[in-house]
Design a protein around this motif. Structure first.
Motif, PDB file in Angstrom:
ATOM      1  N   ALA A  20       0.857  -1.355   0.040  1.00  0.00           N
ATOM      2  CA  ALA A  20      -0.061   0.016   0.049  1.00  0.00           C
ATOM      3  C   ALA A  20       0.833   1.163  -0.026  1.00  0.00           C
ATOM      4  N   ALA A  21       2.077   1.240   0.696  1.00  0.00           N
ATOM      5  CA  ALA A  21       2.858   2.248   0.763  1.00  0.00           C
ATOM      6  C   ALA A  21       3.817   2.447  -0.238  1.00  0.00           C
ATOM      7  N   ALA A  22       4.166   1.602  -0.918  1.00  0.00           N
ATOM      8  CA  ALA A  22       5.212   1.362  -2.080  1.00  0.00           C
ATOM      9  C   ALA A  22       4.598   2.142  -3.226  1.00  0.00           C
ATOM     10  N   THR A  23       5.375   2.525  -3.925  1.00  0.00           N
ATOM     11  CA  THR A  23       5.221   3.263  -5.267  1.00  0.00           C
ATOM     12  C   THR A  23       5.329   2.461  -6.706  1.00  0.00           C
ATOM     13  N   GLU A  24       4.813   3.062  -7.836  1.00  0.00           N
ATOM     14  CA  GLU A  24       4.935   2.405  -8.981  1.00  0.00           C
ATOM     15  C   GLU A  24       6.554   2.799  -9.875  1.00  0.00           C
ATOM     16  N   THR A  25       7.183   3.471  -9.003  1.00  0.00           N
ATOM     17  CA  THR A  25       8.557   3.543  -9.531  1.00  0.00           C
ATOM     18  C   THR A  25       9.499   3.249  -8.508  1.00  0.00           C
ATOM     19  N   SER A  26      10.820   2.919  -8.691  1.00  0.00           N
ATOM     20  CA  SER A  26      11.658   2.253  -7.817  1.00  0.00           C
ATOM     21  C   SER A  26      12.241   3.318  -6.929  1.00  0.00           C
ATOM     22  N   VAL A  27      12.207   2.806  -5.684  1.00  0.00           N
ATOM     23  CA  VAL A  27      12.658   3.781  -4.538  1.00  0.00           C
ATOM     24  C   VAL A  27      13.792   3.010  -4.089  1.00  0.00           C
ATOM     25  N   LYS A  28      14.898   3.726  -3.889  1.00  0.00           N
ATOM     26  CA  LYS A  28      16.281   3.205  -3.308  1.00  0.00           C
ATOM     27  C   LYS A  28      16.227   2.967  -1.778  1.00  0.00           C
ATOM     28  N   TYR A  29      16.465   1.794  -1.490  1.00  0.00           N
ATOM     29  CA  TYR A  29      16.562   1.426   0.228  1.00  0.00           C
ATOM     30  C   TYR A  29      17.882   0.988   0.353  1.00  0.00           C
ATOM     31  N   THR A  30      18.414   0.928   1.644  1.00  0.00           N
ATOM     32  CA  THR A  30      19.512   0.224   2.015  1.00  0.00           C
ATOM     33  C   THR A  30      19.319  -0.865   3.155  1.00  0.00           C
ATOM     34  N   ALA A  37      19.413  -1.718  -2.493  1.00  0.00           N
ATOM     35  CA  ALA A  37      18.138  -2.354  -3.014  1.00  0.00           C
ATOM     36  C   ALA A  37      17.101  -1.346  -3.595  1.00  0.00           C
ATOM     37  N   ALA A  38      16.314  -1.543  -4.667  1.00  0.00           N
ATOM     38  CA  ALA A  38      15.195  -0.800  -4.948  1.00  0.00           C
ATOM     39  C   ALA A  38      13.826  -1.570  -4.875  1.00  0.00           C
ATOM     40  N   ILE A  39      13.008  -1.120  -4.513  1.00  0.00           N
ATOM     41  CA  ILE A  39      11.495  -1.580  -4.319  1.00  0.00           C
ATOM     42  C   ILE A  39      10.428  -0.961  -5.174  1.00  0.00           C
ATOM     43  N   LEU A  40       9.681  -1.550  -5.713  1.00  0.00           N
ATOM     44  CA  LEU A  40       8.593  -1.020  -6.429  1.00  0.00           C
ATOM     45  C   LEU A  40       7.398  -1.913  -6.292  1.00  0.00           C
ATOM     46  N   LYS A  41       6.108  -1.376  -6.639  1.00  0.00           N
ATOM     47  CA  LYS A  41       5.127  -2.358  -6.878  1.00  0.00           C
ATOM     48  C   LYS A  41       4.622  -2.159  -8.380  1.00  0.00           C
ATOM     49  N   ILE A  42       4.119  -3.299  -8.781  1.00  0.00           N
ATOM     50  CA  ILE A  42       3.780  -3.471 -10.317  1.00  0.00           C
ATOM     51  C   ILE A  42       2.328  -4.174 -10.276  1.00  0.00           C
ATOM     52  N   LYS A  43       1.326  -3.531 -11.105  1.00  0.00           N
ATOM     53  CA  LYS A  43       0.227  -3.915 -11.024  1.00  0.00           C
ATOM     54  C   LYS A  43       0.153  -5.035 -12.188  1.00  0.00           C
ATOM     55  N   GLN A  44      -0.576  -6.096 -11.771  1.00  0.00           N
ATOM     56  CA  GLN A  44      -0.310  -7.548 -12.508  1.00  0.00           C
ATOM     57  C   GLN A  44      -1.363  -7.490 -13.635  1.00  0.00           C
ATOM     58  N   THR A  45      -1.212  -7.604 -14.748  1.00  0.00           N
ATOM     59  CA  THR A  45      -2.122  -7.504 -15.807  1.00  0.00           C
ATOM     60  C   THR A  45      -3.042  -8.860 -16.217  1.00  0.00           C
ATOM     61  N   ASP A  46      -1.885 -10.076 -15.818  1.00  0.00           N
ATOM     62  CA  ASP A  46      -2.310 -11.413 -16.282  1.00  0.00           C
ATOM     63  C   ASP A  46      -3.766 -11.708 -15.727  1.00  0.00           C
ATOM     64  N   PRO A  47      -4.589 -12.233 -16.383  1.00  0.00           N
ATOM     65  CA  PRO A  47      -6.085 -12.641 -15.769  1.00  0.00           C
ATOM     66  C   PRO A  47      -5.938 -13.453 -14.681  1.00  0.00           C
ATOM     67  N   ILE A  48      -4.818 -14.170 -14.494  1.00  0.00           N
ATOM     68  CA  ILE A  48      -4.832 -15.285 -13.428  1.00  0.00           C
ATOM     69  C   ILE A  48      -4.759 -14.467 -12.199  1.00  0.00           C
ATOM     70  N   TYR A  49      -4.092 -13.450 -12.071  1.00  0.00           N
ATOM     71  CA  TYR A  49      -4.380 -12.721 -10.805  1.00  0.00           C
ATOM     72  C   TYR A  49      -5.655 -11.785 -10.340  1.00  0.00           C
ATOM     73  N   ASN A  50      -6.582 -11.831 -11.532  1.00  0.00           N
ATOM     74  CA  ASN A  50      -7.820 -11.028 -11.336  1.00  0.00           C
ATOM     75  C   ASN A  50      -8.965 -11.997 -11.293  1.00  0.00           C
ATOM     76  N   GLN A  51      -8.735 -13.232 -11.478  1.00  0.00           N
ATOM     77  CA  GLN A  51      -9.972 -14.078 -11.707  1.00  0.00           C
ATOM     78  C   GLN A  51     -11.003 -14.240 -10.604  1.00  0.00           C
ATOM     79  N   TRP A  52     -10.586 -13.796  -9.600  1.00  0.00           N
ATOM     80  CA  TRP A  52     -11.511 -13.999  -8.282  1.00  0.00           C
ATOM     81  C   TRP A  52     -11.862 -12.408  -7.538  1.00  0.00           C
ATOM     82  N   SER A  53     -11.289 -11.361  -8.431  1.00  0.00           N
ATOM     83  CA  SER A  53     -11.843  -9.944  -7.593  1.00  0.00           C
ATOM     84  C   SER A  53     -11.656  -9.243  -8.791  1.00  0.00           C
TER      85      SER A  53
END
Length: 80
Positions: A20-30, A37-53
């Motif tokens: 929830a707090a992560a961004t869709e662009t890489s943020v550098k952490y140590t 290291a870099a952390i980012l969130k990526i929206k999943q477009t494959d239908p397998i991830y959205n078949q139940w919701s």
């Protein structure tokens, strides 16, 4: 017994990193292992991830940085 503490510390952070707090662009952490290291969130477009919701599904990605952080906009779902 076969894993060293430094191997584990490269995946631990001093603060909590949530999807929830992560961004869709890489943020550098140590990490606690002093690994950049870099952390980012990526929206999943494959239908397998959205078949139940209808709610969008995001996954949190961890990338070890070697050199400098790549800020390119490569599609993570691109098989190439």
């Amino acid at each position: 017994n076969d894993i060293t503490i430094d191997s584990v510390r490269q995946y631990l952070f001093s603060e909590a990193i949530s999807v929830a707090a992560a961004t869709e662009t890489s943020v550098k952490y140590t990490t606690l292992g002093n690994t950049p290291a870099a952390i980012l969130k990526i929206k999943q477009t494959d239908p397998i991830y959205n078949q139940w919701s209808n709610t969008p599904v995001y996954l949190l990605y961890y990338t070890k940085i070697v050199g400098t952080l790549d800020t390119g906009t490569t599609d993570p779902n691109d098989p190439d």
